[in-house]
Design an enzyme around this catalytic site. Sequence first.
Site, PDB file in Angstrom:
ATOM      1  N   ARG A 129      32.581  64.145  85.902  1.00  0.00           N
ATOM      2  CA  ARG A 129      32.927  64.155  84.475  1.00  0.00           C
ATOM      3  C   ARG A 129      33.516  62.800  84.066  1.00  0.00           C
ATOM      4  O   ARG A 129      33.205  62.275  82.999  1.00  0.00           O
ATOM      5  CB  ARG A 129      33.943  65.262  84.190  1.00  0.00           C
ATOM      6  CG  ARG A 129      34.440  65.231  82.755  1.00  0.00           C
ATOM      7  CD  ARG A 129      35.381  66.363  82.431  1.00  0.00           C
ATOM      8  NE  ARG A 129      35.795  66.287  81.033  1.00  0.00           N
ATOM      9  CZ  ARG A 129      36.399  67.274  80.403  1.00  0.00           C
ATOM     10  NH1 ARG A 129      36.670  68.402  81.017  1.00  0.00           N
ATOM     11  NH2 ARG A 129      36.749  67.139  79.137  1.00  0.00           N
TER      12      ARG A 129
ATOM     13  N   ASN B 234      29.126  74.332  80.818  1.00  0.00           N
ATOM     14  CA  ASN B 234      28.652  73.389  79.801  1.00  0.00           C
ATOM     15  C   ASN B 234      27.567  72.472  80.359  1.00  0.00           C
ATOM     16  O   ASN B 234      27.525  72.270  81.560  1.00  0.00           O
ATOM     17  CB  ASN B 234      29.836  72.541  79.295  1.00  0.00           C
ATOM     18  CG  ASN B 234      30.555  73.251  78.157  1.00  0.00           C
ATOM     19  OD1 ASN B 234      29.922  73.923  77.355  1.00  0.00           O
ATOM     20  ND2 ASN B 234      31.861  73.100  78.102  1.00  0.00           N
TER      21      ASN B 234
ATOM     22  N   CYS C  38      30.871  80.265  74.357  1.00  0.00           N
ATOM     23  CA  CYS C  38      31.746  79.108  74.181  1.00  0.00           C
ATOM     24  C   CYS C  38      33.058  79.636  73.619  1.00  0.00           C
ATOM     25  O   CYS C  38      33.078  80.682  72.958  1.00  0.00           O
ATOM     26  CB  CYS C  38      31.090  78.149  73.194  1.00  0.00           C
ATOM     27  SG  CYS C  38      32.051  76.658  72.913  1.00  0.00           S
TER      28      CYS C  38
ATOM     29  N   HIS D 238      28.298  73.542  70.351  1.00  0.00           N
ATOM     30  CA  HIS D 238      28.976  72.254  70.096  1.00  0.00           C
ATOM     31  C   HIS D 238      28.322  71.462  68.967  1.00  0.00           C
ATOM     32  O   HIS D 238      28.497  70.260  68.859  1.00  0.00           O
ATOM     33  CB  HIS D 238      29.064  71.401  71.374  1.00  0.00           C
ATOM     34  CG  HIS D 238      30.015  71.973  72.380  1.00  0.00           C
ATOM     35  ND1 HIS D 238      30.359  71.331  73.539  1.00  0.00           N
ATOM     36  CD2 HIS D 238      30.714  73.135  72.381  1.00  0.00           C
ATOM     37  CE1 HIS D 238      31.215  72.083  74.220  1.00  0.00           C
ATOM     38  NE2 HIS D 238      31.437  73.178  73.537  1.00  0.00           N
TER      39      HIS D 238
ATOM     40  N   TYR E 199      33.275  69.153  67.309  1.00  0.00           N
ATOM     41  CA  TYR E 199      32.375  68.251  68.051  1.00  0.00           C
ATOM     42  C   TYR E 199      31.531  67.401  67.104  1.00  0.00           C
ATOM     43  O   TYR E 199      30.997  66.376  67.505  1.00  0.00           O
ATOM     44  CB  TYR E 199      31.464  69.041  68.996  1.00  0.00           C
ATOM     45  CG  TYR E 199      32.191  69.491  70.235  1.00  0.00           C
ATOM     46  CD1 TYR E 199      32.262  68.664  71.358  1.00  0.00           C
ATOM     47  CD2 TYR E 199      32.833  70.720  70.287  1.00  0.00           C
ATOM     48  CE1 TYR E 199      32.958  69.054  72.495  1.00  0.00           C
ATOM     49  CE2 TYR E 199      33.538  71.116  71.423  1.00  0.00           C
ATOM     50  CZ  TYR E 199      33.590  70.282  72.515  1.00  0.00           C
ATOM     51  OH  TYR E 199      34.283  70.666  73.629  1.00  0.00           O
TER      52      TYR E 199
END
Length: 445
Positions: free
Chosen positions: A98, A152, A173, A203, A253
Site C-alpha cells: 500500500r 478493496n 463498503c 468510491h 473520494y
Amino acid sequence: MAANQGLKIAVIGGGSSYTPELIEGFILHHKELPVTELWLVDIEPGLHKLNIVGSLAKRMVQESGLPITVHLTTDRREAIAGADFVSTQIRVGMLAARARDESIPLKYGVIGQETTGPGGMMKALRTIPVILDICRDIEELAPDAWLLNFTNPAGMVTEAVLRYSKVKSIGLCNAPIGLIKQVSAKYNAAPDRIYAEFVGLNHLHWITRIDVEGEDKLDDMLDDTAGYSAKNVPAREWNPEFLQSLRALPSYYLKYFYMTDAMLEEQLASAKQGANRAEVVKRVEEELFEIYSNQELKEKPKQLEQRGGAFYSEAAVNLMRSLHNGTNDIQTLNVANRGILSFLPEDASIEVNCVVTKTGPLPLPLTKIPPMAKGLIHAVKTYEQLAIDAAVTGDRSLAVQALAHHPLVPSVEVAIAMLDEMLEANREYLPNFFAGKESASAAAE
C-alpha cells in the site's frame, strides 16, 4: 443449511485489525444470525496477527456465553468447506505494498491513493487473481455460500467475481453506512427512518436524495460543505456553488477528481513529512494489536473506530442477517448493473441501493442520476473493466490502456513510465504478468 442448524462463517483475512468489530456483530445479533462455527483464516506471514486477534475473538465469545466455536487456521479450504458465508478482507502485499501504491504515483505528479487511480489499479492487479483463486475453492467446497467482499477496490473485485466465477457475490463498503450514521446523528433520527439514494460506483458515488422521516434534507446537507469526510481522505471543504449546482452530495473520494490539484498538493506535503496514509495506518494497527494482546480485554476496543473502515463489519453482519432471514430491507451494495445505469454494460459492478431478499440483492431503480456525473462514471468504469481484464490475463497492453484512460493520469507517457515502475515494484505479487516472461522494464528497453 436448515433454519434450525447453526451457520458456518469463514473470514478470509481473519488476522485483520477489523475482525473484533465483526465478532462484536456476531455476538450482538446471534438471535437472527445463529453462527456456531467461525473460521478465521490467514496466511503464514499473517499468523502472528491471526493468533492475537483470534485469542481476543475467543475471549469475546467466551464472555458472551454463546455457543460459537472459533477456529484459527491457515488452511483456507478447510475453512470454506460447507460454509454458509465467506467474507474476504485481504490485503495482498500487506501495508508495504500500500505504501508503494501511495508513493510511486506522486513521483509522476499523479494522485497516490489506495483505491483511486494508479494505486487502486495496482491493488486490483495484485488482489483479483487471489480472490478468483478463493472463488475456485468456494465453487468446489461451498457452492451455495455467499461471498461478501470487503477487499478493496471493492467494486472492481466484485465485478471480477461476477464476470470470472460462478460464486454468488456481493461487494460492500463502509462509506454508505457511514453516511447514514452521520445523517442519523445530525437529525437525531433512527437509521431506518432515513433514505439516501446512492448513484455510481464504489468510491465514486453521488447521493442524490436524503429523506429523513419523509422530509427532503438534501439542501440542508449540501449547505454543510465541511461535514462529509472520512478518516482516510483529507478534509478539504467542497465549493458551495459547485455543490448547489451539482444537486448531489459527492462521495469524499470524488475530491480526488474534483479537487485534484489541492489533494495532490496535500499528498506531496504529507509525503515530505513521511506521513503517507499507509504509515499512519501502520502505526494505528501496531497500537491496536498491542491493545488486543492484553489477556484481560474481552470486548472490541474503542480505538478501532479510528481506522478509516469503522462500521464495515456492521455492514457485513447486517447483510448476512438479511440474506439469512430474507428481511427485504434496503442496503447499499456493489452488484451487477443489469440495466440500472443504462450507459454501462450489464455486467458492470455498480454501487446502489438494493432490496436484500433471501435469494440475493435486487438493485432498485434510480430516481435521479446527475447528468454531469455520467461521463466520469463511464470513464472510470472503462478503466476498471480494462484493469480487471489485465489482472486476470496479465496482459500488459490492457494495463497500459487502463492507466492511460484513467481520468487522473495526465498522459500516455506518464501512464507507461508509471506502470513500468509499479509493475516492477510489485513483481512478487504479479505472477500473471511475470511468470515465464522477461521483466516489464527489460521489455520496455
